[in-house]
Structure formats: structure tokens, C-alpha cells
Design a protein around this motif. Structure first.
Motif, short mmCIF file in Angstrom:
data_model
loop_
_atom_site.label_atom_id
_atom_site.label_comp_id
_atom_site.label_asym_id
_atom_site.label_seq_id
_atom_site.Cartn_x
_atom_site.Cartn_y
_atom_site.Cartn_z
N GLU A 91 0.83 -1.21 0.00
CA GLU A 91 0.00 0.00 0.00
C GLU A 91 0.86 1.26 0.00
N PRO A 115 -11.39 -0.61 -0.16
CA PRO A 115 -11.10 0.03 1.13
C PRO A 115 -11.35 -0.92 2.29
N PRO A 135 -9.68 4.23 5.75
CA PRO A 135 -9.86 3.17 4.74
C PRO A 135 -9.50 3.68 3.35
N ALA A 136 -8.79 2.84 2.58
CA ALA A 136 -8.35 3.27 1.25
C ALA A 136 -8.22 2.05 0.34
N ALA A 137 -8.55 2.25 -0.92
CA ALA A 137 -8.33 1.24 -1.97
C ALA A 137 -7.15 1.70 -2.82
N GLU A 430 -4.68 -0.36 5.30
CA GLU A 430 -5.88 0.47 5.12
C GLU A 430 -6.83 -0.09 4.08
N SER A 431 -6.36 -1.06 3.31
CA SER A 431 -7.25 -1.72 2.35
C SER A 431 -7.88 -2.94 3.01
#
Length: 534
Positions: A91, A115, A135-137, A430-431
Motif C-alpha cells: 500500500e 477500502p 480506509p483506502a483502496a 488500510e485496504s
């Protein structure tokens, strides 16, 4: 305002504060460890320092971006968090514009494209390490070997795969591997492209026929027995479903070096659950990717950040049953590809899974917990401890007492020197920490910019077609009156591939001319891989 330096303190005393906050509560040895990770340039933030059972949020443990082409190892027992560690690193690499390649043999890394989901454990971990969690993709491409599974089909031609890796995949002995090398050498010099496995079969048939046997006479020849072993091995190989892997369009490894429109690095996830029972293909294919990049990329030396970082999960599969020559090639490639700006991280259970010559090239270490339930486990634990620099920790006790998501870390500093050993509580990715469902993967594949280039297999003219192009079929003559009353002859069995090739008009023409043909000999890398495309 500067303060005069006082006498050196013992390890039991508290050192003067090196910063505004928590440095004041760290004992002197812990402060020295923390100071070893105070890098000035961009870095991957792994987590926070553990000391005496406490997590010190303002003592971060990081890896400089500039040293990630010095390779690394993520190791630990099953269930200790290795997969989440490589997801966390992938990430942050993507976020800093570095493309990443993940070999996802267990199928649980596809969540990097979605995410993450906040829960009590994520919130608790974020508070412990003092990092905000959002949260993140991340931009991801999903790949699959030959289309076996959910992903863009990844194919390689037999020519580019080369004899060294193919011999390993076919489990050939040294004599058979040398004979396979002769076959490739002959095809290379005569311009006979080996696109798929039937091309290789056709060339073997030619070289063991009466017309073609003399072609290799001056360089050792190809015995009928050895040719038979190679052909039988190819049959077994095809029975594992590998026919679709060899062919075109061939995957261009330059597609692994892309960044998205927002500047983040593309994460290429090779989905491998469908080939879990074929570890030999998995290992040789990954080495083809690495060797192909080595062959094509220019020298860049030490750069501000790597061009690409590989993560090889289940790394022991690369080395199981490997010949001495193959291990030497792996060692040389890992050593030299650093100057091409490519970093390689091996992910496995214990450092003993990686040969010593390769382990010596891995400058960055993230060691999760080890278990010591058996005498063999105890031996592995002691061997692991010996690979770390001296430290104030009791590493044998520490490595058996680490919790999930905790690890012992030592990396290379920006100057290239090893950092102090640091027990670390790691950040949460975070994913999504789990797989994407099959429907989601298929949707992502169809929407990929690579789908139009690689989804549909093509079969153009190559060695098989050149060797087996027969003359147009002729109509059968009418039976003579004398033969009209005779019993009908039994139909002949369908001719075999070898019979088709050897009896064809094109084959006989080629046999007369191929000895004097000016070939376009292919230059091969130290792994025997080749590229004509560039």
C-alpha cells in the motif's frame, strides 16, 4: 539552546529527551534504537517500537524508500501476520508512486483493491501505534497464469521462457536439460519460433528424424531416448493444464511498471490459487518474470525510489528441488537486478527456506514470531537469531513471544548501514484485509485496460506450422474394376504429430535447406530467457 553534554548514562538510566514527547520515557538503549530509524527522506512506516512490553507511538520504525532495491525478507510462522505486513508495505509503495507485484498464492491479497473496514481491532491498533487509520483502496490489476483463475491471462512463449526454466518445470536431469538447450539453440539459430508446446514437439520430431538427425551431429546430437523423455515430460506438463500458459499474446513485463493517473503505483496481483497444486510452474514462472525484467531494464544504480518491488509469497517454492545451476542463477539475478531499480522481497516461514547465498543479498528484514514446539523448531530458532545483528533484546525469547502483527525489524539505513534490531508493533493495512469475491474480480478484469490486449489467445505461424504444412490433400482415385470386388481395407489410424511433421512436404523442403539458412540467433540472459519484441 544547546545543553552541555554530561557523562554517559548506563542502560538502566533514562536518557535526556531527544524530542518533545516520548523520547523522555525511553531508556537509553531504546532511544538508540529509535534514533536508528530517524530517516530524513521518504520511507515506509511499519509501526512503532516495542520496549519492555510497551508500544511507544512516537518512536516509529520505518524503511527508507531508497534502499528497497536492496531486497528483503518477511518471515514468520503461519498466522503471525506476514501477509498483512506485505499488504501494508505494498500500500505505502503504491501511495509513493512505486509499482508493486504480488504473487498471491493463497488468494487473500485481492482486497488491496477495496477500502478496509474499520472495527475494534483496527481502532485499537491505530491508537497503539499512534497513526490515523483511513480506509483506502489502491489501483490494482489482477493477473492469472494462462487464464487459470480470475485475472488477465498471462502467457509466455516457449522461446522467451527458455530452456533453463523449462527444464526445471519439466523436472529434467542434467543430461536432458543439456539436450533441451541444444534444441533451443537449434531453433534460435534457424529462426524457428517456439510459440507454444506443439512448436517444441515439432522441432524435437524433426531433430530425431532421418532428415533432421544430422543437424545436431557436430554439437553432440539428440538421442532418441532423451527426446522421448522430453516428449513424455511435455505430455505430463500439458496434463496439468499448462497448455494455455504457453502462447501469444505474450505478456509484456513492462506493464508491471505502470502508475495510475493519480501518480500511485499499480499493484499487479498474480492470482495463483488455481495453481496451488503446481508449485513448480509457479516458481519457474516467477523467475521468468524476474529474469525478463533483468534482461530488458537499463542500469539505473541507486535511485530515489525503486522502479518496481516484487513480493514472492511462499518463497520456499522457488528453491525446492532446485538444481545447483538454477540456485546460482537465482543468486546472480537477485544480486544484479538491484542495479536495475527492482527490489525483491521473499515471504516465507523461516529464513532457512532461503539459500544462504540469496539470504546474504537481503538487506531488509521483518521477522514475525517463530514457534519452538520441536527440537527442529529450536534449531531453526537459534539459526534465525544468528542472522540478526547484536542487540539489547533476548531474541530467542522475543521471537517466541511476539503476538500477531508484531515483528523484529532491521533494515538498511539511508547510508546503507544496518539499523538496530527493533521489536515493532505493526500498523494495520488500510485496504480490505481479505479477498475480493469472484464476481468482483471478474468485473475488475473486464474493466482493465489490459483486457483487450491479452484476453484473446492467438495462434500465428511458427515452428509447428512451418514444419507440418502439408501439401493440399488430393482426391482419392476411383477404385479399379479388379479392386471393386475386394473387401474394403481397414481404415488407418489418424497419423501422429511426429508422422504428420516428418511426412509433410514443408518438412522435407526444410530438411534440405535449413542447414544453410542464415538464422537470427537469439541472445539469451543468464536464465536462458529471450525477447525479440524489444
Amino acid at each position: 539552546m544547546l545543553r552541555e553534554q554530561g557523562p554517559e548514562m548506563s542502560d538502566s538510566e533514562t536518557a535526556p529527551p531527544a524530542g518533545p514527547d516520548a523520547a523522555s520515557v525511553l531508556p537509553a538503549p531504546a532511544q538508540r534504537i529509535a534514533a536508528g530509524y530517524s530517516f530524513t527522506g521518504p520511507a515506509l512506516d511499519l509501526g512503532a517500537l516495542l520496549w519492555d512490553g510497551r508500544c511507544h507511538a512516537d518512536a516509529p520504525v520505518r524503511i527508507p524508500l531508497t534502499v528497497l532495491n536492496r531486497h528483503g525478507l518477511v518471515a514468520g510462522a503461519t498466522g503471525t501476520g506476514k501477509t498483512k505486513t506485505l499488504q501494508l508495505m505494498a500500500e505505502q509503495l503504491s501511495a509513493q508512486g512505486v509499482p508493486v507485484f504480488l504473487a498471491d498464492i493463497k488468494g487473500d491479497l485481492s482486497g488491496i483493491a477495496r477500502p478496509g473496514q474499520e472495527n475494534d481491532r483496527v481502532r485499537a491498533r491505530s491508537g497503539e501505534v499512534g497513526r490515523q487509520w483511513t480506509p483506502a483502496a489502491f489501483p490494482a490489476e489482477f493477473l492469472a497464469l494462462g487464464g487459470l483463475g480470475h485475472g488477465i491471462p498471462v502467457r509466455a512463449t516457449v522461446t522467451s521462457f527458455g530452456p533453463v526454466l523449462l527444464a526445471k518445470a519439466l523436472r529434467l536431469n542434467q543430461t536432458q536439460e543439456q539436450s533441451l538447450g541444444l534444441i533451443f539453440h537449434y531453433a534460435d539459430t534457424k529462426g524457428l519460433e517456439l510459440i507454444d508446446l506443439k512448436d517444441l514437439r515439432a522441432v524435437v520430431a524433426f531433430l530425431t528424424s532421418d532428415e533432421g538427425r544430422a543437424e545436431l551431429k557436430n554439437i553432440g546430437g539428440l538421442s532418441t531416448a532423451t527426446a522421448g523423455v522430453i516428449l513424455r515430460s511435455l505430455t505430463a506438463f500439458e496434463a496439468q493444464g499448462m497448455t494455455d500458459f504457453f502462447g501469444e499474446p505474450e505478456f509484456d513485463t513492462a506493464d508491471l511498471l505502470r502508475t495510475g493517473e493519480d501518480g500511485r503505483g499499480i499493484v499487479s496481483v498474480l492470482e495463483l490459487p488455481a495453481v496451488q497444486e503446481k508449485p513448480l510452474l509457479f516458481s519457474t514462472f516467477l523467475m521468468w518474470l524476474l529474469a525478463d525484467l533483468f534482461h530488458d531494464l537499463p542500469e539505473v544504480g541507486d535511485a530515489d525510489k525503486p522502479k518496481l518491488v516484487f513480493f514472492f509469497d511462499e518463497a520456499h517454492l522457488l528453491f525446492d528441488d532446485a538444481s545447483k545451476a538454477f540456485l546460482e542463477s537465482i543468486t546472480q539475478t537477485v544480486r544484479l537486478i538491484r542495479s536495475k531499480g527492482v527490489g525483491v522481497f521473499f515471504v516465507t516461514q523461516t529464513p532457512r527456506d532461503v539459500p544462504g547465498e540469496v539470504l546474504g543479498q537481503l538487506g531488509n528484514r521483518v521477522q514475525h514470531a517463530l514457534r519452538a514446539f520441536t527440537p527442529e523448531d529450536e534449531k531453526a530458532l537459534r539459526a534465525t537469531v544468528q542472522t540478526f545483528p547484536k542487540s539489547p533484546y533476548d531474541l530467542e525469547e522475543l521471537l517466541t513471544g511476539l503476538g500477531t502483527g508484531e515483528a523484529v525489524v532491521t533494515v538498511l539505513s539511508e547510508s546503507g548501514a544496518p539499523t538496530p534490531v527493533a521489536a515493532t508493533r505493526l500498523r494495520a493495512p488500510e485496504s480490505l484485509m481479505g479477498p475480493v469475491d469472484a464476481a468482483g474480480l471478474d468485473e475488475a478484469v473486464r474493466g482493465s485496460s489490459l483486457h483487450g490486449r491479452y484476453a484473446q489467445a492467438v495462434d500465428r505461424e511458427s515452428a509447428y506450422e512451418r514444419l507440418s504444412a502439408a501439401r493440399p490433400p488430393q482426391a482419392a482415385p476411383a477404385p479399379s474394376p479388379e479392386a471393386a470386388g475386394r473387401p474394403e481395407a481397414a481404415p488407418r489410424d489418424e497419423p501422429s504429430l511426429v508422422e504428420q511433421v516428418v511426412s509433410s512436404g514443408m518438412f522435407k523442403s526444410l530438411a534440405r535447406s535449413v542447414g544453410t539458412q542464415l538464422g537470427r540467433e537469439i541472445t539469451r540472459s543468464l536464465f536462458g530467457t529471450a525477447r525479440r519484441r524489444r
